[in-house]
Design a protein around this motif. Structure first.
Motif, PDB file in Angstrom:
ATOM      1  N   VAL A 174       0.752  -1.234  -0.021  1.00 34.24           N
ATOM      2  CA  VAL A 174      -0.175  -0.117   0.116  1.00 34.24           C
ATOM      3  C   VAL A 174       0.824   1.330   0.001  1.00 34.24           C
ATOM      4  N   ASN A 175       1.996   1.314   0.693  1.00 29.65           N
ATOM      5  CA  ASN A 175       2.986   2.281   0.773  1.00 29.65           C
ATOM      6  C   ASN A 175       4.490   1.625   0.946  1.00 29.65           C
ATOM      7  N   LEU A 176       5.473   2.371   0.741  1.00 31.89           N
ATOM      8  CA  LEU A 176       6.500   1.796   0.892  1.00 31.89           C
ATOM      9  C   LEU A 176       7.737   3.109   1.518  1.00 31.89           C
ATOM     10  N   ILE A 177       8.770   2.449   2.072  1.00 31.55           N
ATOM     11  CA  ILE A 177       9.698   3.144   2.482  1.00 31.55           C
ATOM     12  C   ILE A 177      11.290   2.971   1.833  1.00 31.55           C
ATOM     13  N   LEU A 178      11.950   3.936   1.243  1.00 30.53           N
ATOM     14  CA  LEU A 178      12.957   3.642   0.795  1.00 30.53           C
ATOM     15  C   LEU A 178      14.155   3.935   1.720  1.00 30.53           C
ATOM     16  N   MET A 179      15.324   2.881   1.908  1.00 29.01           N
ATOM     17  CA  MET A 179      16.200   3.166   2.862  1.00 29.01           C
ATOM     18  C   MET A 179      17.427   2.885   2.249  1.00 29.01           C
ATOM     19  N   HIS A 180      18.541   3.720   2.386  1.00 27.89           N
ATOM     20  CA  HIS A 180      19.912   3.104   2.131  1.00 27.89           C
ATOM     21  C   HIS A 180      20.908   3.862   3.400  1.00 27.89           C
ATOM     22  N   ASN A 181      22.319   3.540   3.022  1.00 28.35           N
ATOM     23  CA  ASN A 181      23.154   3.900   3.842  1.00 28.35           C
ATOM     24  C   ASN A 181      24.084   4.905   3.478  1.00 28.35           C
ATOM     25  N   HIS A 182      24.960   5.710   4.370  1.00 24.02           N
ATOM     26  CA  HIS A 182      26.004   6.487   3.916  1.00 24.02           C
ATOM     27  C   HIS A 182      27.360   5.743   4.476  1.00 24.02           C
ATOM     28  N   PRO A 183      28.197   5.117   3.614  1.00 15.38           N
ATOM     29  CA  PRO A 183      29.416   4.542   4.779  1.00 15.38           C
ATOM     30  C   PRO A 183      30.271   5.521   5.112  1.00 15.38           C
ATOM     31  N   SER A 184      30.105   6.855   4.830  1.00 19.93           N
ATOM     32  CA  SER A 184      30.952   7.868   5.446  1.00 19.93           C
ATOM     33  C   SER A 184      30.493   8.175   6.904  1.00 19.93           C
ATOM     34  N   GLY A 185      29.186   7.721   7.167  1.00 17.89           N
ATOM     35  CA  GLY A 185      28.636   7.838   8.572  1.00 17.89           C
ATOM     36  C   GLY A 185      27.967   9.386   8.868  1.00 17.89           C
ATOM     37  N   ASP A 186      27.831  10.171   7.900  1.00 18.44           N
ATOM     38  CA  ASP A 186      27.018  11.262   7.655  1.00 18.44           C
ATOM     39  C   ASP A 186      25.901  10.944   6.980  1.00 18.44           C
ATOM     40  N   PRO A 187      24.619  11.011   7.457  1.00 16.77           N
ATOM     41  CA  PRO A 187      23.407  10.745   6.832  1.00 16.77           C
ATOM     42  C   PRO A 187      22.585  11.797   6.165  1.00 16.77           C
ATOM     43  N   THR A 188      23.468  12.925   6.025  1.00 22.56           N
ATOM     44  CA  THR A 188      22.905  14.397   5.366  1.00 22.56           C
ATOM     45  C   THR A 188      22.526  13.858   3.849  1.00 22.56           C
ATOM     46  N   PRO A 189      21.399  14.130   3.521  1.00 25.35           N
ATOM     47  CA  PRO A 189      20.947  13.688   1.929  1.00 25.35           C
ATOM     48  C   PRO A 189      21.822  14.611   1.100  1.00 25.35           C
ATOM     49  N   SER A 190      22.135  13.925   0.204  1.00 25.76           N
ATOM     50  CA  SER A 190      23.112  14.446  -1.008  1.00 25.76           C
ATOM     51  C   SER A 190      21.829  15.059  -2.346  1.00 25.76           C
ATOM     52  N   ARG A 191      22.657  15.401  -3.138  1.00 26.49           N
ATOM     53  CA  ARG A 191      21.620  16.014  -4.226  1.00 26.49           C
ATOM     54  C   ARG A 191      21.096  14.753  -5.134  1.00 26.49           C
TER      55      ARG A 191
END
Length: 232
Positions: A174-191
């Protein structure tokens, strides 16, 4: 004054085994806990010295979690760590990850980004590559299926909304969540993260399976597009 290389020659109250028996394991340092697992030293080195080298293997910033980041070969490069001890250390790291996940599962709610991030934190924060997955949810926001989407840099060229939503239709999500990791440790979203999220959101609205969130896992921290107001 001559120093000793044997734990047996240390004062009784300073020996890891005796200290654990007297006070309990929580009073032991990380090196002392590892020394008990390692058990025996090498010529001229105590198990406590070897434990210290294990903790330093991946740098001071990792410490105990460095065991998760280190390969069997890296562990075995330490004098006194053979194949059996390296396997034991890797198994302890895996047990720790599973303990953390079991504890997080008790609080798991796919309606709450922090709860979801806690549950997947130990799965993703030690990875040295970006792993992207989609969490397929039913009408009660319960998990139907985890779908691995890509390994490597997450961007619109590697993550195909067509493939993601085909999986969503197949499992009646019915809906979904997208998820991934940043190996750098900083989760700030990139462009690239923002561009991918907007594309997935638009596709979900057209297909009637909305994107509930995009969660990025860092090192013991996370970023939620929903919490940041980036899904509006």
């Amino acid at each position: 004054m001559q120093t000793t290389n044997r734990i047996a020659d240390m004062p009784l109250e300073e020996r890891p085994y005796e200290k654990c028996l007297e006070h309990g394991p929580r009073y032991l340092t990380n090196a002392e806990l590892l020394a008990i697992i390692i058990r025996t030293g090498a010529q001229g080195e105590r198990s406590l010295d070897i434990a210290g080298k294990v903790l330093q293997l991946s740098g001071q910033e990792h410490g105990l979690t460095g065991i998760c980041h280190s390969s069997m070969e890296q562990l075995m490069s330490i004098r006194g760590i053979g194949k059996v001890k390296a396997i034991q250390l890797k198994c302890i790291a895996e047990l720790s990850r599973r303990f953390a996940k079991v504890q997080a599962q008790e609080r798991l709610s796919f309606r709450e980004p922090e709860s979801v991030a806690d549950y997947y934190m130990e799965d993703l924060r030690h990875e040295d590559k970006e792993l992207c997955m989609a969490l397929m949810l039913d009408s009660r926001c319960a998990l139907i299926k985890e779908v691995h989407i890509s390994t490597g840099t997450v961007n619109t060229s590697l993550v195909s909304p067509r493939e993601v939503y085909r999986e969503a239709f197949q499992c009646s999500a019915v809906n979904l969540i997208l998820m991934h990791n940043h190996p750098s440790g900083d989760p700030t979203p990139s462009r690239e993260d923002v561009a991918l999220t907007h594309r997935m959101k638009e596709c979900g609205e057209l297909l009637g399976i909305p994107l509930a969130d995009h969660i990025i896992i860092g090192d013991n921290q996370y970023a939620s597009f929903r919490e940041l107001g980036l899904l509006r």
